[in-house]
Design an enzyme around this catalytic site. Structure first.
Site, mmCIF file in Angstrom:
data_model
loop_
_atom_site.group_PDB
_atom_site.id
_atom_site.type_symbol
_atom_site.label_atom_id
_atom_site.label_comp_id
_atom_site.label_asym_id
_atom_site.label_seq_id
_atom_site.Cartn_x
_atom_site.Cartn_y
_atom_site.Cartn_z
ATOM 1 N N SER A 1 13.668 -42.519 -8.162
ATOM 2 C CA SER A 1 12.483 -41.576 -7.952
ATOM 3 C C SER A 1 12.706 -41.226 -6.241
ATOM 4 C CB SER A 1 11.562 -42.177 -8.675
ATOM 5 O OG SER A 1 9.875 -41.616 -8.450
ATOM 6 N N HIS B 1 -15.942 -8.350 2.238
ATOM 7 C CA HIS B 1 -15.243 -9.101 2.549
ATOM 8 C C HIS B 1 -14.997 -10.381 2.042
ATOM 9 C CE1 HIS B 1 -13.064 -11.696 6.009
ATOM 10 N NE2 HIS B 1 -12.568 -11.315 5.704
ATOM 11 N N ARG C 1 -3.418 2.692 8.620
ATOM 12 C CA ARG C 1 -3.622 1.540 7.991
ATOM 13 C C ARG C 1 -2.988 0.454 7.710
ATOM 14 N NH1 ARG C 1 -7.257 4.756 4.471
ATOM 15 N NH2 ARG C 1 -9.298 4.568 3.825
ATOM 16 N N ARG D 1 -3.112 -1.692 -6.384
ATOM 17 C CA ARG D 1 -2.650 -2.652 -6.107
ATOM 18 C C ARG D 1 -2.849 -3.786 -7.345
ATOM 19 N NH1 ARG D 1 -5.569 -4.843 -0.226
ATOM 20 N NH2 ARG D 1 -7.865 -4.894 -1.285
ATOM 21 N N GLY E 1 10.864 -41.291 -2.946
ATOM 22 C CA GLY E 1 9.816 -41.051 -2.234
ATOM 23 C C GLY E 1 9.184 -40.170 -1.765
ATOM 24 N N THR E 2 9.444 -38.852 -1.585
ATOM 25 C CA THR E 2 9.179 -38.190 -0.069
ATOM 26 C C THR E 2 8.094 -38.180 0.622
ATOM 27 O OG1 THR E 2 8.116 -36.310 -1.824
ATOM 28 C CG2 THR E 2 10.559 -36.358 -1.459
ATOM 29 N N ASN E 3 7.372 -39.075 0.080
ATOM 30 C CA ASN E 3 6.153 -38.799 1.318
ATOM 31 C C ASN E 3 6.577 -39.960 2.449
ATOM 32 O OD1 ASN E 3 4.175 -37.942 -0.240
ATOM 33 N ND2 ASN E 3 3.231 -40.050 -1.229
ATOM 34 N N ASP E 4 7.776 -40.808 2.138
ATOM 35 C CA ASP E 4 8.215 -41.632 3.487
ATOM 36 C C ASP E 4 9.131 -41.328 3.782
ATOM 37 O OD1 ASP E 4 6.219 -43.799 3.620
ATOM 38 O OD2 ASP E 4 6.482 -45.201 2.572
ATOM 39 N N GLU F 1 13.453 -43.740 -0.595
ATOM 40 C CA GLU F 1 12.780 -43.186 0.169
ATOM 41 C C GLU F 1 13.263 -43.406 1.910
ATOM 42 O OE1 GLU F 1 8.563 -45.938 -0.154
ATOM 43 O OE2 GLU F 1 10.100 -47.062 -0.931
ATOM 44 N N MET G 1 -5.579 -7.279 8.640
ATOM 45 C CA MET G 1 -5.224 -6.459 9.727
ATOM 46 C C MET G 1 -5.909 -5.122 9.883
ATOM 47 S SD MET G 1 -1.211 -6.774 9.289
ATOM 48 C CE MET G 1 -1.456 -7.227 7.413
ATOM 49 N N GLY H 1 -8.199 -7.440 4.851
ATOM 50 C CA GLY H 1 -9.747 -7.579 6.144
ATOM 51 C C GLY H 1 -8.579 -8.489 6.848
ATOM 52 N N ARG I 1 0.845 -47.412 -8.557
ATOM 53 C CA ARG I 1 1.285 -48.756 -7.366
ATOM 54 C C ARG I 1 0.508 -50.066 -7.838
ATOM 55 N NH1 ARG I 1 -0.090 -42.844 -5.156
ATOM 56 N NH2 ARG I 1 -1.328 -43.493 -7.324
ATOM 57 N N LYS J 1 0.942 -0.851 0.057
ATOM 58 C CA LYS J 1 -0.015 -0.164 -0.007
ATOM 59 C C LYS J 1 1.226 1.023 0.339
ATOM 60 C CE LYS J 1 -3.378 -0.003 2.967
ATOM 61 N NZ LYS J 1 -4.635 0.115 2.057
ATOM 62 N N ARG K 1 6.701 -49.504 -10.018
ATOM 63 C CA ARG K 1 6.579 -49.766 -8.042
ATOM 64 C C ARG K 1 6.359 -51.076 -8.042
ATOM 65 N NH1 ARG K 1 4.859 -46.404 -3.343
ATOM 66 N NH2 ARG K 1 3.268 -47.599 -3.328
ATOM 67 N N CYS L 1 7.716 -38.036 -6.768
ATOM 68 C CA CYS L 1 6.938 -39.755 -7.495
ATOM 69 C C CYS L 1 5.549 -39.081 -5.689
ATOM 70 C CB CYS L 1 7.167 -40.871 -8.321
ATOM 71 S SG CYS L 1 8.107 -42.005 -6.707
ATOM 72 N N TYR M 1 12.318 -34.613 -13.881
ATOM 73 C CA TYR M 1 10.764 -34.497 -14.070
ATOM 74 C C TYR M 1 10.110 -34.471 -12.339
ATOM 75 C CZ TYR M 1 10.420 -39.706 -11.833
ATOM 76 O OH TYR M 1 10.950 -41.098 -11.514
#
Length: 888
Positions: free
Chosen positions: A777, A468, A96, A352, A779-782, A758, A107, A105, A574, A26, A630, A844, A864
């Site tokens: 590859s 709002h 403001r 803005r 396996g970022t979850n595990d 993983e 702050m 809205g 899977r 602002k 897999r 993956c 990838y």
């Protein structure tokens, strides 16, 4: 000495838009507009550095701030020829917030600051309108008491509503000057009763209090929630803008409004906005009165009856359109503008880059390229990848017969069905239990942000297109209908009444944010079509990106959907999901229960044609694109029933002895199955399982190649590898099966063998593993689970506390933990490619569809990302933005 305060106005400014990080959005844009010669009320900005110092020093200001503040105030008095606190010629200001990114809205704001019992008389004489002066005073008391003193705004609403009811008034504008005096007395009494002290009258005390409240609001609950939703760091802080007041509530020649240079819902060219005559800005955004349309075209489109600004204030409207064009050309983006008209004179309060829906973002980006305002690369950078979610989900089926309960304004497009709830806390609680809810309110306020975020859609009975609810919903991509005035809400009975119908808490309704309709019941939805602007922007994105985008899919429906969305291969198929199919799980259980290898092989022989057919169907759809498959990952006990009743049912269905089933299920159960007998460990222990799967893959390849003449590209992925020796053993077995199938079919299989990284150990020993692996590859979850020692199924119970305490900036299962998990990915990538130059690397886990994680993947140099089908377009755009960012 640090400069804490920057002035603007009168055609000059200390800063400009390049100072956004210091002055906030602002403040930087006010300075820029002043430099452009636009009519900006003069003022000054306390920088974000003051906010940082304020919090670093236990909410104490820098020692030299007071002197700079007084100097800025004195300079402002000279510019406007008024004196702060002078009873005869008072300077009044607004205070403001202004963070570097828009947080509508979230702050606090205070208007009309500087009024007291003496200065209000001076304002009345100067303006010649006592009613206006007293109206401004009562507004100031209510706003200051709420924002700075902590007296709830509802206290003053109650007083005002009671007064209007007593005098049979509908609108605030019906209240006369002497009556406002009565209301003001009641307001001041309410403050004293609440605080045990009178309302503050010294303007300098008022100013210090307001500045402190705005800086303090950076850490209020709604601002913290908003920052968490949009990944805004707390360290950025907010600036505070102190600006000479201009008044839109000085009678019929005064007004206030909010406008966009293009339609923020559709992106169509044409001025779009609302205004109110004889009002202040809070009246528009808070939905206190339903505003009028800015243009005649908009009024006709909305079938609105009150006249447009174009009609009632043609001269000012003409000035405003010139400003619109100048600002859009200058900023080269659609602008969201706040303005006030004071007795026929136009003043610009803010500009803005406007928040917009995904549909609008696409249209605006594409058309601005056509208009030669921006380049194709800039267009790609203009669209938030996460916003594309709005375009990738169903809309109401056009053939559905609509049972319309109410109509309002189409404030944010999209459609959703859910159970009616009437307060934000309940919306959040029910959503946490997995229910889909629609939040229905008279009007929303910033305190409702958590419930709005939890809701599938929002309905308000008051407010306009820039209220709002409308602004926040559009930013979140949440369908919204605002100003549905025919709805009456009874909070005590927890019902809404409309058109003679009663809808109760928990009843299902459907919201169509594109038409402004609220429908009874759950409406059927249809799949969206992604053509036109979407297709063009995606083509530009595909030109810009380096990384490929694949999908995580194994069902034919998911594979087809992903292909429609532009997936370039399968990054994770899977195979265990295929085992759970109702038609084959009995055979899988028979295999698990077999007492020896011969029994398992016999059962696997019956599973083989099923798996072969699965893979062949996928290869046909993929038409030669790469497929990473897999091999079986979960522990075997997951396929077995776990209660006596379930075991008996399986025994009856399969003819297998119930006691054998029960005993085998107990033998296979594990204390910690996530770290137990699963993944490649199954392949080592029961080699016949992986051998069957490999045969199914290679036979399917041969079958499809003979059918369609395309050779499927298969990447066989071994899960949960921790050592190079595990992979060496299993790779040899897969290669042996490939040779056998090649001899039997006369078709040489085309494949790579790689691993899913993983486990931390696999990442650290990636150099050794790469001697045998042809791709990694991640396996970022595990990998996230094993790095943090967290179960993602249980971490939700306390991760919220960690985020609130600042221990973690983001949920590591949503956005990759760059410092820990990210370091392991970097190490594995570097060590793997050191051993095997040019090794193919991908990701993956769910992070493959998260834009921030995709930027990390680009920086690391992965080839990838792979994500769920509906995240594919998001990943394509995020990958392009990451590539453009790295290049720039």
């Amino acid at each position: 000495m640090s400069q804490w305060v920057y002035a603007f106005g009168g055609g000059t400014a200390d800063g400009d838009r390049a100072h956004r990080n210091l002055l906030g959005g602002k403040g930087a844009n006010l300075a820029e507009m002043a430099r452009l010669g636009l009519p900006v009320p003069p003022g000054f900005t306390l920088t974000t550095a003051v906010c940082a110092a304020f919090y670093e020093n236990d909410r104490n200001y820098p020692s030299d701030l007071d002197n700079q503040l007084e100097a800025a105030l004195a300079a402002l008095e000279v510019k406007v020829n008024k004196v702060f606190g002078d009873p005869a010629n008072p300077l009044l200001v607004s205070v403001r917030s202004g963070a570097r990114v828009s947080m509508p809205g979230m702050m606090d704001t205070v208007l009309n600051l500087g009024l007291n019992d003496e200065t209000v008389e001076g304002l009345a004489k100067l303006s010649g309108d006592r009613r206006f002066a007293l109206d401004s005073y009562r507004r100031f008391i209510a706003m200051y008491a709420d924002v700075v003193l902590g007296v709830p705004h509802s206290s003053f609403e109650g007083i005002l509503d009671a007064f209007k009811e007593e005098h049979d008034y509908t609108l605030d504008t019906e209240i006369a000057a002497d009556e406002w005096e009565e209301v003001i007395v009641e307001y001041k009494k309410a403050v004293e009763e609440a605080l045990g002290a009178p309302f503050p009258t010294d303007p300098r005390d008022q100013l210090r209090g307001a500045i402190g409240a705005v800086f303090g609001s950076w850490m209020n609950d709604r601002a913290i929630t908003y920052r968490r939703m949009y990944d805004i760091p707390a360290s950025w802080g907010t600036a505070v803008n102190v600006q000479a007041m201009v008044f839109g509530n000085m009678g019929a020649t005064s007004a206030t409004g909010v406008a966009f240079t293009r339609d923020p819902s559709t992106g169509e060219r044409g001025y779009y906005g609302e205004f109110l005559i004889n009002a202040q800005g809070e009246d528009v955004v808070a939905g206190i009165r339903t505003p009028q349309c800015l243009t005649e075209a908009m009024r006709e489109k909305m079938d609105d009856h009150p006249p447009s600004m174009e009609t009632v204030m043609p001269d000012v409207f003409a000035q405003l359109t010139e400003v619109f064009d100048k600002l859009e050309q200058h900023y080269r983006d659609m602008q969201d503008i706040e303005f006030t008209v004071e007795q026929g004179r136009l003043w610009m309060l803010q500009t803005r880059n406007g928040k917009r829906t995904a549909k609008a973002a696409l249209k605006i980006a594409v058309e601005m390229v056509e208009e030669k305002l921006i380049t194709e690369e800039e267009a790609v950078l203009r669209v938030d990848p996460a916003q594309l979610d709005q375009l990738l989900h169903p809309a109401i089926d056009e053939t559905h017969t609509r049972d319309v309960l109410a109509r309002g304004l189409p404030a944010s497009p999209g459609a959703a069905s859910g159970k009616v709830v009437f307060d934000a806390d309940e919306a959040e609680a029910r959503a946490a239990r997995g229910e889909k809810v629609i939040l229905v309110r008279v009007e929303t306020s910033p305190e409702d942000i958590h419930g709005m975020h939890a809701a599938q859609a929002i309905v308000t009975t008051r407010g306009g297109m820039t209220s709002h609810a409308a602004v926040v919903a559009r930013g979140m991509g949440c369908p919204c209908v605002s100003g549905a005035g025919e709805i009456r809400i009874d909070h005590e009975a927890r019902t809404l009444t409309t058109r003679g119908q009663v809808v109760r808490d928990g009843d299902v309704i459907t919201v169509d944010g594109a038409t402004g309709e609220v429908l009874a019941g759950e409406a059927p939805m249809i799949k969206p079509e992604l053509t036109g602007d979407f297709a063009l922007l995606m083509a530009w994105a595909d030109k810009a990106r380096r990384m490929k985008v694949r999908t995580n899919a194994e069902t034919l429906a998911d594979v087809r959907t992903a292909m429609e969305f532009g997936a370039e291969g399968i990054g994770l198929c899977r195979t265990e999901h295929m085992f759970f199919d109702a038609g084959r799980v009995a055979t899988v259980r028979e295999m698990i229960l077999a007492p020896d290898q011969a029994g398992r092989v016999k059962a696997l022989t019956r599973i083989l044609p099923m798996q072969r057919n699965d893979f062949a169907e996928i290869f046909r759809i993929m038409e030669g694109r790469p497929c990473t498959i897999r091999l079986l990952d979960p522990p075997l006990h997951e396929f077995l029933p776990h209660t006596r009743e379930d075991v008996q049912g399986v025994a009856e269905a399969t003819g297998l002895p119930a006691e054998d089933l029960w005993r085998r299920a107990r033998d296979l159960s594990e204390s910690n199955p996530m770290l137990g007998h699963r993944g490649c460990r199954l392949g080592i222990t029961f080699p016949e399982i992986y051998e069957m799967q490999a045969r199914a893959i290679f036979e399917a390849q041969a079958l499809v190649e003979k059918e369609i003449g395309l050779k499927p590209i298969t990447e066989v992925m071994i899960p949960l590898v921790a050592t190079a020796q595990e992979l060496e053993i299993l790779k040899a077995r897969v290669e042996s099966v490939a040779r056998e199938v090649g001899r039997e079919t006369g078709v040489e299989p085309r494949y790579l063998i790689g691993v899913m990284i993983e486990l931390p150990r696999a990442a650290l020993r990636a150099g050794d593993i790469a001697r045998h692996a042809e791709f990694f590859s991640f396996g970022t979850n595990d990998l996230t689970q094993t790095t943090f020692g967290l179960s993602r199924d249980d971490a939700g119970k306390f991760l919220g506390d960690y985020l609130a305490a600042g221990i973690l900036e983001k949920d590591p299962f949503v956005s990759i933990d760059r410092d820990g998990v990210g370091d392991l990915v970097k190490i594995a990538a570097e060590r793997g490619r050191k051993t095997r130059d040019g090794m193919k690397l991908g990701i993956c886990g769910e992070h493959g569809g998260d834009p921030a994680s995709i930027h990390f993947c680009e920086a690391v140099g992965l080839d990838y990302v792979s994500c769920s089908p509906y995240r594919v377009p998001i990943a394509r755009l995020a990958a392009a933005q990451a590539a453009l960012g790295v290049q720039g």
